[in-house]
Design a protein around this motif. Sequence first.
Motif, mmCIF file in Angstrom:
data_model
loop_
_atom_site.group_PDB
_atom_site.id
_atom_site.type_symbol
_atom_site.label_atom_id
_atom_site.label_comp_id
_atom_site.label_asym_id
_atom_site.label_seq_id
_atom_site.Cartn_x
_atom_site.Cartn_y
_atom_site.Cartn_z
ATOM 1 N N HIS A 229 5.696 21.716 -14.799
ATOM 2 C CA HIS A 229 6.411 22.489 -15.814
ATOM 3 C C HIS A 229 5.403 23.178 -16.718
ATOM 4 O O HIS A 229 4.384 22.593 -17.079
ATOM 5 N N GLU A 232 7.957 25.600 -21.452
ATOM 6 C CA GLU A 232 9.418 25.647 -21.366
ATOM 7 C C GLU A 232 10.050 25.698 -22.749
ATOM 8 O O GLU A 232 11.077 26.343 -22.950
ATOM 9 N N HIS A 268 9.567 27.510 -15.403
ATOM 10 C CA HIS A 268 9.967 28.020 -16.726
ATOM 11 C C HIS A 268 9.096 29.172 -17.228
ATOM 12 O O HIS A 268 9.539 30.297 -17.282
ATOM 13 N N ASN A 294 17.330 26.694 -18.878
ATOM 14 C CA ASN A 294 16.794 27.300 -20.102
ATOM 15 C C ASN A 294 17.892 27.545 -21.126
ATOM 16 O O ASN A 294 17.673 27.436 -22.338
#
Length: 429
Positions: A229, A232, A268, A294
Amino acid sequence: MNMTKKVSIAIKADFIHFLNEDEMVFIPKGILWVEEGKVKMIGEEEKVSSFLPKEIITKDYSGKLVFPGFIDGHVHAAQTQAIASYGKRLLDWLETYIFPLEEKFENNDFARHSVRFFFAQLLRNGTTTAAIFPSRHPEATAILFEEALRLNMRILAGKTNMDRNAPVSLRDKTELTYSENNQLIEKYHNSERLNYILTPRFAITSSEEQLQAIGDLKKTYPKIAVQTHLSENNHEVGNVKKMFPKSKSYLDVYDSYGYLGKGSLMAHAIFLEDDEWKRLAKTQTSIVHCPTSNLFLGSGLFDLQKCRKYKIPLALGSDVGAGNSFSMLRTASEAYKVAAVQDIEFTARNAFYLITLGGAKALNQDVFIGNFEVGKEADFIVVDTMATELMQERLRDSHNIDEILFVLMMLGDDRNIKSVYLQGNKVEI
Ligand code: GUN
Ligand code: FE
């Protein structure tokens, strides 16, 4: 090798696939000829039928649309039971709902039940390939690979690594990071259609030693990619900056351990600085845009315009359990809205490219899947655009394929997925 899974069959239907980002092919009244699980020929019915062997079995889906199987670029196999958990932003949400659930994957029976349910959901939604985060447990990860092997799915997965900022029972023994991943790589990577992908959860939950061990594995196996990730949530980005004061940016943490490059997947990528965009472009590292997630976690709006400007490989991801649907159609419809509020164009062609060939390219699987090019693995789905009363009403007088695809993207879900085939073999969904 299980030959019975690689089937020869001819499919009659209307076909959609992409030769590249700007080249969609629509074949009304076509035939897809599959030989031993691979595409042998595709084209108009009159042309292909004269080549078909007499004994071939034909399935008639006239009036239905057939697509290459959808591709989910980012999904968590250990979060199904926490999908739609109310009302917290990323870091609170992880602590409150996700870590307690992932702890349960210590139990192999629960892990097996859960992973079976998970794959059934993917297939029912027309997703035939995914890049998957399991829990941190090597046994649960092995169970996931065994199940994908049994189903004959092309997947990418790797145990999720974390050794700090998580409950004690969810922390890896740092010194086992190399060997635990190494054993899984040796056993499962490149076995049939399985791919290992190194999976540090994100910078916050791995010590520098663990991040280094994963970098060492990447050096040992240069063809194996990394998924994680990136940027984000604004609190997450702030924490990373505090925890890694020597790094120029969030991306620079991953860059410094050698994670970037073709096929590596950054989920993201919302709060990127210009240097980070440039570095992703230079290294051709992929982004996975996860719009349902999101919006659900209130994380922010992905800048598709910048991503296009920098020509960064892109996939769409459901990110279940932060995403609230396994359907790549629903994921695409949210991507449309995320683009719309920023006045960015996002057509049905853009969407269907991303969830087929574009996703395959981003995951570095496009030599095997993503469209109906001759020789590719014949994973495909049969779609009924008239599956609901509302869609029948809306599409009654529509004959334009772009309009039909847009309505499918905005109103479609698992109800539209009528059949799913893996290497020419029909799967029970
Ligand atoms: N960042 C670190 N772990 C996770 C996760 O499980 N889901 C999402 N959406 N973001 C994360
Ligand atoms: Fe995620």
